[in-house]
Design a protein around this motif. Structure first.
Motif, PDB file in Angstrom:
ATOM      1  N   ALA A 225       0.995  -1.192  -0.008  1.00  0.00           N
ATOM      2  CA  ALA A 225      -0.073  -0.067  -0.090  1.00  0.00           C
ATOM      3  C   ALA A 225       0.697   1.287  -0.029  1.00  0.00           C
ATOM      4  O   ALA A 225       2.036   1.321   0.652  1.00  0.00           O
ATOM      5  CB  ALA A 225      -0.935  -0.022   1.360  1.00  0.00           C
ATOM      6  N   ILE A 226       0.401   2.418  -0.701  1.00  0.00           N
ATOM      7  CA  ILE A 226       1.243   3.645  -0.724  1.00  0.00           C
ATOM      8  C   ILE A 226       0.072   4.832  -0.387  1.00  0.00           C
ATOM      9  O   ILE A 226      -0.707   5.109  -1.472  1.00  0.00           O
ATOM     10  CB  ILE A 226       1.694   3.760  -2.052  1.00  0.00           C
ATOM     11  CG1 ILE A 226       2.585   2.835  -2.591  1.00  0.00           C
ATOM     12  CG2 ILE A 226       2.389   5.252  -2.224  1.00  0.00           C
ATOM     13  CD1 ILE A 226       3.067   2.877  -4.046  1.00  0.00           C
ATOM     14  N   PRO A 227       0.266   5.228   0.982  1.00  0.00           N
ATOM     15  CA  PRO A 227      -1.153   6.156   1.340  1.00  0.00           C
ATOM     16  C   PRO A 227      -0.577   7.617   0.849  1.00  0.00           C
ATOM     17  O   PRO A 227      -1.538   8.222   0.727  1.00  0.00           O
ATOM     18  CB  PRO A 227      -0.627   6.172   3.065  1.00  0.00           C
ATOM     19  CG  PRO A 227       0.607   5.445   3.250  1.00  0.00           C
ATOM     20  CD  PRO A 227       0.889   4.683   2.073  1.00  0.00           C
ATOM     21  N   VAL A 228       0.279   7.842   0.598  1.00  0.00           N
ATOM     22  CA  VAL A 228       0.753   9.425   0.204  1.00  0.00           C
ATOM     23  C   VAL A 228       2.017   9.430  -0.801  1.00  0.00           C
ATOM     24  O   VAL A 228       2.869   8.601  -0.984  1.00  0.00           O
ATOM     25  CB  VAL A 228       1.517  10.381   1.462  1.00  0.00           C
ATOM     26  CG1 VAL A 228       0.102  10.560   2.554  1.00  0.00           C
ATOM     27  CG2 VAL A 228       2.701   9.823   2.170  1.00  0.00           C
ATOM     28  N   GLY A 270      -3.821   7.859  -3.383  1.00  0.00           N
ATOM     29  CA  GLY A 270      -4.126   6.563  -2.925  1.00  0.00           C
ATOM     30  C   GLY A 270      -3.475   5.426  -4.029  1.00  0.00           C
ATOM     31  O   GLY A 270      -3.733   5.602  -5.271  1.00  0.00           O
ATOM     32  N   ALA A 271      -2.571   4.447  -3.386  1.00  0.00           N
ATOM     33  CA  ALA A 271      -2.167   3.732  -4.568  1.00  0.00           C
ATOM     34  C   ALA A 271      -1.737   2.452  -3.940  1.00  0.00           C
ATOM     35  O   ALA A 271      -1.648   2.371  -2.673  1.00  0.00           O
ATOM     36  CB  ALA A 271      -1.087   4.384  -5.126  1.00  0.00           C
ATOM     37  N   VAL A 272      -1.714   1.303  -4.690  1.00  0.00           N
ATOM     38  CA  VAL A 272      -1.142  -0.038  -4.415  1.00  0.00           C
ATOM     39  C   VAL A 272      -0.271  -0.620  -5.519  1.00  0.00           C
ATOM     40  O   VAL A 272      -0.552  -0.268  -6.625  1.00  0.00           O
ATOM     41  CB  VAL A 272      -2.363  -0.983  -4.009  1.00  0.00           C
ATOM     42  CG1 VAL A 272      -3.314  -1.356  -5.250  1.00  0.00           C
ATOM     43  CG2 VAL A 272      -1.604  -2.246  -3.551  1.00  0.00           C
ATOM     44  N   LEU A 285       1.532  -0.675 -10.947  1.00  0.00           N
ATOM     45  CA  LEU A 285       1.088   0.468 -10.017  1.00  0.00           C
ATOM     46  C   LEU A 285      -0.394   0.607 -10.350  1.00  0.00           C
ATOM     47  O   LEU A 285      -0.615   0.894 -11.290  1.00  0.00           O
ATOM     48  CB  LEU A 285       1.749   1.838 -10.205  1.00  0.00           C
ATOM     49  CG  LEU A 285       1.135   2.701  -9.307  1.00  0.00           C
ATOM     50  CD1 LEU A 285       1.465   2.695  -7.941  1.00  0.00           C
ATOM     51  CD2 LEU A 285       1.909   4.335  -9.662  1.00  0.00           C
ATOM     52  N   TYR A 286      -1.187   0.453  -9.209  1.00  0.00           N
ATOM     53  CA  TYR A 286      -2.827   0.934  -9.360  1.00  0.00           C
ATOM     54  C   TYR A 286      -3.072   1.966  -8.244  1.00  0.00           C
ATOM     55  O   TYR A 286      -3.000   1.920  -7.059  1.00  0.00           O
ATOM     56  CB  TYR A 286      -3.651  -0.494  -9.011  1.00  0.00           C
ATOM     57  CG  TYR A 286      -3.138  -1.691  -9.770  1.00  0.00           C
ATOM     58  CD1 TYR A 286      -3.693  -1.878 -10.745  1.00  0.00           C
ATOM     59  CD2 TYR A 286      -2.251  -2.410  -9.143  1.00  0.00           C
ATOM     60  CE1 TYR A 286      -3.278  -3.205 -11.647  1.00  0.00           C
ATOM     61  CE2 TYR A 286      -1.883  -3.600  -9.526  1.00  0.00           C
ATOM     62  CZ  TYR A 286      -2.365  -3.901 -10.942  1.00  0.00           C
ATOM     63  OH  TYR A 286      -1.914  -5.130 -11.647  1.00  0.00           O
ATOM     64  N   GLN A 287      -3.446   3.163  -8.854  1.00  0.00           N
ATOM     65  CA  GLN A 287      -3.480   4.247  -8.322  1.00  0.00           C
ATOM     66  C   GLN A 287      -4.840   5.204  -8.568  1.00  0.00           C
ATOM     67  O   GLN A 287      -5.174   5.030  -9.623  1.00  0.00           O
ATOM     68  CB  GLN A 287      -2.144   5.148  -8.485  1.00  0.00           C
ATOM     69  CG  GLN A 287      -2.003   5.780  -9.898  1.00  0.00           C
ATOM     70  CD  GLN A 287      -0.949   6.668 -10.176  1.00  0.00           C
ATOM     71  OE1 GLN A 287      -0.460   7.168  -8.929  1.00  0.00           O
ATOM     72  NE2 GLN A 287      -0.279   6.889 -11.163  1.00  0.00           N
TER      73      GLN A 287
END
Length: 323
Positions: A225-228, A270-272, A285-287
């Motif tokens: 997960a990528i929150p910021v 938001g991204a993962v 990357l899915y964002q």
């Protein structure tokens, strides 16, 4: 965007605790919780016989570990910031991260875990640890140290040969570290090697991580997960300024009152990312670049070929089916 309503049931009240991650045991009899304030917790499920006496599904919360013994110095150190937990599918051994040696700050009678992470990122000290709890011996062991904010953790494979750990503020491109459970070594964690700028490969700082088997293609895939997003100016101030100028900037930022700390949702995002299991680097990357549907994605769980996304800012769970 499709909205599906699901029933949510409160099974335990942790009071002033701050649960950040949890994992059920392989037999489903208990769930272990990483709590930033309390440490490693456990909730045991009641048997059918016990359920007849009480309708509560779980027993009361147990604090399994709030400190760990340091054999080298013959002393105990607190588990300052328990962040995430995973469990070996065969052994039942519990592995969890202690993100930082900075404890969550108490602000207006509430523990602010986000502010602690900001302080750790600005300070740029690798104080995170990988810990192991053995339910059979009731002992906690330090497996690895010197991790830049040891965040999400997951078992890499069903044979329990390695763990994957999200190192949020690692200045290298290596935001996902690999711990070899066969040789008991943390691979590729050279914090002094800054030859690969993480901002060139990652769109933001990493958080929760999980792996799972996908139907149809018979392979195991891992996601983080990528929150910021990475702010270019902040990245320049914290990670590219020459020494000792960078230390002066960091000192100034650390002295600022908490209310001046940068907001997480200042730029909704938001991204993962799917990562290569071999080297921990992103391959897909899915964002949601503007955070329209979901932002501040801090957790990801792989189940039935879908990604379940937890957000720090929303009261719902996102569900996404990757390609």
């Amino acid at each position: 965007t499709d909205i599906i309503t699901a029933k949510v049931t409160v099974v335990a009240d942790l009071g002033r605790g701050r649960p950040l991650g949890g994992k059920f045991t392989p037999d489903g009899s208990a769930v272990y919780i990483a709590d930033a304030h309390l440490g490693l917790l456990r909730l045991r499920k009641k048997s059918k016989k016990e359920m007849k006496k009480s309708h509560n599904l779980f027993h009361t919360v147990e604090i399994v570990a709030s400190r760990v013994y340091d054999r080298e110095n013959d002393t105990y150190s607190p588990i300052a910031f328990a962040d995430d937990v995973t469990i070996g599918p065969k052994s039942g051994t519990v592995y969890f991260t202690d993100a930082s040696d900075i404890m969550p700050s108490l602000s207006k009678s509430k523990y602010n875990v986000m502010y602690t992470s900001k302080l750790d990122g600005v300070r740029r000290k690798a104080s995170g640890r990988l810990l192991q709890y053995d339910p059979k011996t009731d002992e906690v062991t330090v497996l690895a140290t010197n991790i830049h904010f040891a965040n999400g953790i997951t078992m890499g494979d069903a044979d329990e040969t390695y763990l994957l750990i999200s190192s949020t503020f690692n200045t290298k491109a290596k935001h996902v570290l690999r711990y070899n459970l066969v040789t008991n070594t943390l691979e590729d964690n050279d914090n002094d090697d800054n030859t690969n700028d993480s901002s060139l490969l990652w769109t933001g700082f990493t958080d929760g991580i999980d792996c799972g088997d996908f139907k149809g293609n018979n392979n195991r895939r891992c996601f983080v997960a990528i929150p910021v997003s990475i702010d270019p100016f902040l990245n320049f101030l914290l990670f590219t300024l020459p020494h000792p100028l960078d230390m002066r900037v960091r000192t100034f930022l650390l002295l600022l009152p908490e209310r001046f700390a940068p907001s997480v949702d200042a730029h909704p995002y938001g991204a993962v990312a799917e990562i290569n299991i071999a080297d921990g680097l992103p391959v897909s990357l899915y964002q949601d670049p503007s955070g329209t549907d979901i932002s501040s994605v801090t957790g990801v769980t792989v189940h039935d070929s879908k990604l379940y996304l937890a957000s720090l800012e929303h009261n719902y769970i996102g569900v996404y089916t990757p390609n």
